[in-house]
Design an enzyme around this catalytic site. Structure first.
Site, PDB file in Angstrom:
ATOM      1  N   TYR A   7       0.831  -1.204   0.000  1.00 35.60           N
ATOM      2  CA  TYR A   7       0.000   0.000   0.000  1.00 35.60           C
ATOM      3  C   TYR A   7       0.860   1.247   0.000  1.00 35.60           C
ATOM      4  O   TYR A   7       2.074   1.178   0.226  1.00 35.60           O
ATOM      5  CB  TYR A   7      -0.963   0.002   1.198  1.00 35.60           C
ATOM      6  CG  TYR A   7      -0.345   0.326   2.544  1.00 35.60           C
ATOM      7  CD1 TYR A   7       0.456  -0.593   3.214  1.00 35.60           C
ATOM      8  CD2 TYR A   7      -0.558   1.559   3.145  1.00 35.60           C
ATOM      9  CE1 TYR A   7       1.002  -0.291   4.452  1.00 35.60           C
ATOM     10  CE2 TYR A   7      -0.013   1.865   4.388  1.00 35.60           C
ATOM     11  CZ  TYR A   7       0.766   0.939   5.045  1.00 35.60           C
ATOM     12  OH  TYR A   7       1.319   1.234   6.264  1.00 35.60           O
ATOM     13  N   HIS A  40      -0.362 -20.817  -0.177  1.00 36.62           N
ATOM     14  CA  HIS A  40       0.667 -19.853   0.213  1.00 36.62           C
ATOM     15  C   HIS A  40       1.517 -19.417  -0.977  1.00 36.62           C
ATOM     16  O   HIS A  40       1.845 -18.248  -1.125  1.00 36.62           O
ATOM     17  CB  HIS A  40       1.546 -20.412   1.329  1.00 36.62           C
ATOM     18  CG  HIS A  40       0.842 -20.517   2.646  1.00 36.62           C
ATOM     19  ND1 HIS A  40      -0.185 -21.384   2.874  1.00 36.62           N
ATOM     20  CD2 HIS A  40       1.013 -19.833   3.804  1.00 36.62           C
ATOM     21  CE1 HIS A  40      -0.633 -21.244   4.112  1.00 36.62           C
ATOM     22  NE2 HIS A  40       0.089 -20.308   4.700  1.00 36.62           N
ATOM     23  N   LYS A  67       6.487  -1.833   1.942  1.00 37.25           N
ATOM     24  CA  LYS A  67       5.284  -1.289   2.591  1.00 37.25           C
ATOM     25  C   LYS A  67       4.105  -2.245   2.391  1.00 37.25           C
ATOM     26  O   LYS A  67       3.225  -2.013   1.564  1.00 37.25           O
ATOM     27  CB  LYS A  67       4.978   0.112   2.048  1.00 37.25           C
ATOM     28  CG  LYS A  67       4.043   0.913   2.947  1.00 37.25           C
ATOM     29  CD  LYS A  67       4.082   2.382   2.606  1.00 37.25           C
ATOM     30  CE  LYS A  67       3.045   3.200   3.351  1.00 37.25           C
ATOM     31  NZ  LYS A  67       3.220   3.232   4.800  1.00 37.25           N
ATOM     32  N   GLU A 124      11.634   2.882  14.425  1.00 36.82           N
ATOM     33  CA  GLU A 124      10.662   3.845  13.876  1.00 36.82           C
ATOM     34  C   GLU A 124       9.352   3.674  14.623  1.00 36.82           C
ATOM     35  O   GLU A 124       9.239   2.812  15.500  1.00 36.82           O
ATOM     36  CB  GLU A 124      10.457   3.610  12.378  1.00 36.82           C
ATOM     37  CG  GLU A 124       9.855   2.252  12.065  1.00 36.82           C
ATOM     38  CD  GLU A 124       9.640   2.000  10.575  1.00 36.82           C
ATOM     39  OE1 GLU A 124       9.398   2.942   9.803  1.00 36.82           O
ATOM     40  OE2 GLU A 124       9.698   0.808  10.200  1.00 36.82           O
ATOM     41  N   LEU A 130      10.936   1.424   7.365  1.00 33.80           N
ATOM     42  CA  LEU A 130      10.377   1.899   6.109  1.00 33.80           C
ATOM     43  C   LEU A 130      11.140   3.160   5.694  1.00 33.80           C
ATOM     44  O   LEU A 130      11.434   4.019   6.533  1.00 33.80           O
ATOM     45  CB  LEU A 130       8.893   2.238   6.290  1.00 33.80           C
ATOM     46  CG  LEU A 130       8.201   2.613   4.986  1.00 33.80           C
ATOM     47  CD1 LEU A 130       7.964   1.394   4.110  1.00 33.80           C
ATOM     48  CD2 LEU A 130       6.881   3.319   5.252  1.00 33.80           C
TER      49      LEU A 130
HETATM   50  N1  PDD Z   1       2.507   5.097   7.387  1.00 36.35           N
HETATM   51  N2  PDD Z   1       7.113   3.990   9.105  1.00 36.35           N
HETATM   52  C1  PDD Z   1       5.997   3.235   9.036  1.00 36.35           C
HETATM   53  C2  PDD Z   1       5.994   1.899   9.690  1.00 36.35           C
HETATM   54  C3  PDD Z   1       4.861   3.718   8.344  1.00 36.35           C
HETATM   55  O1  PDD Z   1       3.763   2.956   8.260  1.00 36.35           O
HETATM   56  C4  PDD Z   1       4.912   5.007   7.754  1.00 36.35           C
HETATM   57  C5  PDD Z   1       3.751   5.568   6.992  1.00 36.35           C
HETATM   58  C6  PDD Z   1       6.090   5.755   7.860  1.00 36.35           C
HETATM   59  C7  PDD Z   1       6.244   7.096   7.224  1.00 36.35           C
HETATM   60  O2  PDD Z   1       6.342   6.964   5.831  1.00 36.35           O
HETATM   61  P1  PDD Z   1       5.879   8.124   4.837  1.00 36.35           P
HETATM   62  O3  PDD Z   1       6.581   9.349   5.247  1.00 36.35           O
HETATM   63  O4  PDD Z   1       6.301   7.639   3.519  1.00 36.35           O
HETATM   64  O5  PDD Z   1       4.375   8.245   4.983  1.00 36.35           O
HETATM   65  C8  PDD Z   1       7.175   5.199   8.521  1.00 36.35           C
HETATM   66  C9  PDD Z   1       1.308   5.455   6.631  1.00 36.35           C
HETATM   67  C10 PDD Z   1       1.031   6.906   6.616  1.00 36.35           C
HETATM   68  C11 PDD Z   1       0.158   4.616   7.137  1.00 36.35           C
HETATM   69  O6  PDD Z   1       0.416   3.455   7.434  1.00 36.35           O
HETATM   70  O7  PDD Z   1      -0.968   5.100   7.198  1.00 36.35           O
END
Ligand code: PDD
Length: 287
Positions: free
Chosen positions: A33, A102, A149, A182, A207
């Protein structure tokens, strides 16, 4: 006007939007996603999110469902049909629908594509940023490919719920070296006692946040010092400031870690400035 979602080639009323029960995203979390922040109906950091989407798909050997141009049209159309000026647009691509097994389906299937959007109350988001948020810490327990992601977010879900139950907005994962990786849905930052901005390096299992990457440029342009040197929760508490970044949070000051105040326990001037600079840049470059 009811909400509209895009599901596999159709714009459908949100309440009726559905995927097949054997969608591999639904059964196996075999899906990726992306989330774009939206300013004035346009996609922030568009290129960065598209690039990461391609990378995530490539790592999982899911074919690109459509060209970047076509995908941009769909994302914009979902925003337009929902009359969203400021908010977020969500895209999910699964490997497709196939009898549960799987291993990848032997007969090729088309990836399944879902897009939804939601409005964000600008005033409420700014009020939240002005107050700052609390975070908790939790042991890192995710798989080793957090650079992809995927929708396999159960550890993130449980961490976020634990945060919520303790009155916090985010949970920071802490690895076996005692260092913050993170957040459950954001990247973690501090402004340390020496005035150096610090965030985890992307060789670690995190990520590669698109907001993080843009903010690194913003920081360098602003002439501030930055180091991708990891920090511990104790260093965060001793830091001058802390904040998180992501498409949902943008740049959001953190005022408490595990119930202990960071700095004065108030949003710091650097985090506030970086939030303003990031939003300005995101607006200027949105497409
Ligand atoms: N999440 N780390 C994780 C685990 C994340 O799920 C996200 C983003 C980020 C920040 O990434 P970015 O700056 O590219 O949005 C870091 C999104 C917003 C979500 O899961 O809704």
């Amino acid at each position: 006007m009811g909400r509209i979602a895009y599901v596999n080639g159709r714009y459908t009323p949100h309440a009726e939007a559905a995927v097949h029960i054997e969608d591999r995203g639904y059964q196996l979390a075999d899906a990726v996603y992306e989330v774009w922040a939206v300013f004035d109906g346009k996609l922030a950091d568009a290129e960065g999110h598209f690039a990461r989407l391609s990378r995530s798909l490539g790592e999982l050997r899911i074919p690109e469902p459509m060209s970047r141009g076509a995908l941009t049209v769909v994302l914009r159309e979902v925003l337009r049909r929902n009359r969203i000026r400021n908010g977020m647009v969500y895209l999910q691509v699964s490997r497709g629908v196939a009898p549960r097994d799987h291993a990848f389906p032997t007969a090729p299937v088309s990836p399944a594509v879902v897009v939804t959007a939601k409005a964000v109350d600008h005033a409420a988001a700014e009020a939240k940023a002005a107050k700052g948020v609390s975070v908790i810490t939790t042991p890192e327990n995710r798989w080793g490919r957090c650079d992809i992601k995927t929708v396999g977010l159960l550890p993130n879900v449980l961490a976020k719920q634990a945060a919520k139950e303790r009155g916090a907005a985010e949970a920071w994962f802490v690895d076996e070296m005692g260092l913050v990786t993170e957040g459950a849905s954001s990247n973690a930052w501090i402004l340390d006692r020496d005035g150096v901005l610090r965030t985890r390096d992307t060789n670690a299992n995190i990520l590669r946040g698109v907001t993080r990457l843009t903010l690194l440029e913003v920081i360098r342009e602003a002439g501030l010092t930055v180091s991708e040197k990891p920090f511990s929760p104790a260093e965060a508490v001793e830091a001058r400031e802390a904040f998180i970044t992501g498409a949902g949070s943008l740049v959001l000051p953190v005022v408490q870690v595990d119930g202990k105040p960071v700095g004065e326990g108030l949003p710091g001037p650097v985090a506030k400035r970086l939030r303003a600079l990031y939003i300005q840049r995101a607006k200027n470059t949105a497409v």
